[in-house]
Design a protein around this motif. Sequence first.
Motif, PDB file in Angstrom:
ATOM      1  N   LEU A  27     -30.743  61.545  12.069  1.00  0.00           N
ATOM      2  CA  LEU A  27     -29.838  61.949  13.111  1.00  0.00           C
ATOM      3  C   LEU A  27     -29.908  63.459  13.174  1.00  0.00           C
ATOM      4  O   LEU A  27     -29.734  64.069  14.209  1.00  0.00           O
ATOM      5  CB  LEU A  27     -28.437  61.509  12.727  1.00  0.00           C
ATOM      6  CG  LEU A  27     -28.333  60.001  12.700  1.00  0.00           C
ATOM      7  CD1 LEU A  27     -27.032  59.548  12.140  1.00  0.00           C
ATOM      8  CD2 LEU A  27     -28.552  59.483  14.060  1.00  0.00           C
ATOM      9  N   LYS A  30     -32.564  64.645  15.483  1.00  0.00           N
ATOM     10  CA  LYS A  30     -32.194  64.591  16.896  1.00  0.00           C
ATOM     11  C   LYS A  30     -31.439  65.835  17.294  1.00  0.00           C
ATOM     12  O   LYS A  30     -31.678  66.415  18.337  1.00  0.00           O
ATOM     13  CB  LYS A  30     -31.358  63.338  17.169  1.00  0.00           C
ATOM     14  CG  LYS A  30     -30.665  63.404  18.510  1.00  0.00           C
ATOM     15  CD  LYS A  30     -30.904  62.157  19.295  1.00  0.00           C
ATOM     16  CE  LYS A  30     -30.140  62.204  20.587  1.00  0.00           C
ATOM     17  NZ  LYS A  30     -30.753  63.037  21.584  1.00  0.00           N
ATOM     18  N   LEU A 103     -23.484  57.944  19.076  1.00  0.00           N
ATOM     19  CA  LEU A 103     -24.571  58.371  18.208  1.00  0.00           C
ATOM     20  C   LEU A 103     -24.145  59.649  17.499  1.00  0.00           C
ATOM     21  O   LEU A 103     -24.000  60.693  18.131  1.00  0.00           O
ATOM     22  CB  LEU A 103     -25.839  58.610  19.015  1.00  0.00           C
ATOM     23  CG  LEU A 103     -27.102  58.734  18.180  1.00  0.00           C
ATOM     24  CD1 LEU A 103     -27.567  57.348  17.737  1.00  0.00           C
ATOM     25  CD2 LEU A 103     -28.200  59.428  18.952  1.00  0.00           C
ATOM     26  N   GLY A 146     -35.749  60.280  18.526  1.00  0.00           N
ATOM     27  CA  GLY A 146     -35.554  59.656  17.221  1.00  0.00           C
ATOM     28  C   GLY A 146     -35.690  58.151  17.189  1.00  0.00           C
ATOM     29  O   GLY A 146     -35.101  57.486  16.338  1.00  0.00           O
ATOM     30  N   ALA A 150     -32.640  56.802  15.269  1.00  0.00           N
ATOM     31  CA  ALA A 150     -31.388  57.149  15.935  1.00  0.00           C
ATOM     32  C   ALA A 150     -31.108  56.195  17.094  1.00  0.00           C
ATOM     33  O   ALA A 150     -29.989  55.708  17.268  1.00  0.00           O
ATOM     34  CB  ALA A 150     -31.437  58.587  16.434  1.00  0.00           C
ATOM     35  N   TYR A 151     -32.126  55.939  17.900  1.00  0.00           N
ATOM     36  CA  TYR A 151     -32.022  55.014  19.023  1.00  0.00           C
ATOM     37  C   TYR A 151     -33.023  53.878  18.849  1.00  0.00           C
ATOM     38  O   TYR A 151     -34.020  54.011  18.130  1.00  0.00           O
ATOM     39  CB  TYR A 151     -32.366  55.712  20.345  1.00  0.00           C
ATOM     40  CG  TYR A 151     -31.357  56.693  20.872  1.00  0.00           C
ATOM     41  CD1 TYR A 151     -30.174  56.271  21.469  1.00  0.00           C
ATOM     42  CD2 TYR A 151     -31.603  58.072  20.824  1.00  0.00           C
ATOM     43  CE1 TYR A 151     -29.256  57.180  21.990  1.00  0.00           C
ATOM     44  CE2 TYR A 151     -30.705  58.985  21.338  1.00  0.00           C
ATOM     45  CZ  TYR A 151     -29.535  58.535  21.921  1.00  0.00           C
ATOM     46  OH  TYR A 151     -28.639  59.435  22.435  1.00  0.00           O
ATOM     47  N   TRP A 200     -22.685  51.858  14.408  1.00  0.00           N
ATOM     48  CA  TRP A 200     -22.392  52.914  15.378  1.00  0.00           C
ATOM     49  C   TRP A 200     -21.888  52.304  16.672  1.00  0.00           C
ATOM     50  O   TRP A 200     -20.970  52.834  17.303  1.00  0.00           O
ATOM     51  CB  TRP A 200     -23.645  53.745  15.669  1.00  0.00           C
ATOM     52  CG  TRP A 200     -24.194  54.475  14.495  1.00  0.00           C
ATOM     53  CD1 TRP A 200     -23.548  54.772  13.329  1.00  0.00           C
ATOM     54  CD2 TRP A 200     -25.514  54.990  14.359  1.00  0.00           C
ATOM     55  NE1 TRP A 200     -24.378  55.446  12.476  1.00  0.00           N
ATOM     56  CE2 TRP A 200     -25.590  55.594  13.080  1.00  0.00           C
ATOM     57  CE3 TRP A 200     -26.639  55.010  15.184  1.00  0.00           C
ATOM     58  CZ2 TRP A 200     -26.749  56.217  12.620  1.00  0.00           C
ATOM     59  CZ3 TRP A 200     -27.792  55.619  14.740  1.00  0.00           C
ATOM     60  CH2 TRP A 200     -27.843  56.224  13.466  1.00  0.00           C
TER      61      TRP A 200
END
Length: 266
Positions: A27, A30, A103, A146, A150-151, A200
């Motif tokens: 993260l 990002k 996020l 990411g 992240a995603y 999340w």
Amino acid sequence: EEPGSVKRPPLRQHAWKRYTLLARHSLVMKTISKLLHCLPLLGIAGGYSDARDRPDRPSAARTYNYFAFGSNMASSTMINLRNLSPLASTAAVLPAHKLRFNLPGAPLIEPSSASVEPSSGDGDVVHGVLFKLSEDDFATVCRTEGVPFAYVLHRCNVVTYTGDGGTAGASALRREMEGGQARGSSSVSAFTLRAARKSWRDRMDIPPSQGYLNVLVRGAVEYRLDKKYLSFLESIKPGMTIGNGLAEQALSFAELRGQEGRRRIG
């Protein structure tokens, strides 16, 4: 895994290996990527900043539709900050989804980034921008955002429209729901981004920085998204940060670098 979510992007093997090697469990990456994109301003990295001024790239055989709903809505983010060359772009609306800020980022700097989540709520929609990207540019979006840490990529269908700053998006969606297939559908299959972890997605949103929200509003104004949605973006309360965060500053730095590049070649 929930229907519609795709952990591995449908890129060719060499492209997948390239960005997964560069993607980190992060993260932090990002958030830091917003700073890394500012390096050209300091002369640490070269290259043109405006797609119109770059040497022509070899045309890729494959293209991807990418629906942007956050800071990537602003064309300057894609061109100046991410150094991409979108092949086409238009306003679009994603039905049965909600805009989220779930996020996590860096507290007091960029507390959160936007995501979209499927929703069964009546009238829940997300407006944004549909970009047509080359394979290399799509891989760059995945890497800098990411994916898949992240995603995750999320398959969706969006309805395109020509923004008028009024109700064009709502009208296009209504026509689609009333039988767009019979009159020429404006629905397009695309990829968008969704928070990677279920934890999340399930928790409450984290208020984003004011600078980040400003970039979202800038993109919405640029593509003349529906007035109601613009008002919604403007009503979102920012979180506590040192200054206004990094997002808007990073974009300003990249634009300055682009202006310098155009002056040099002019």
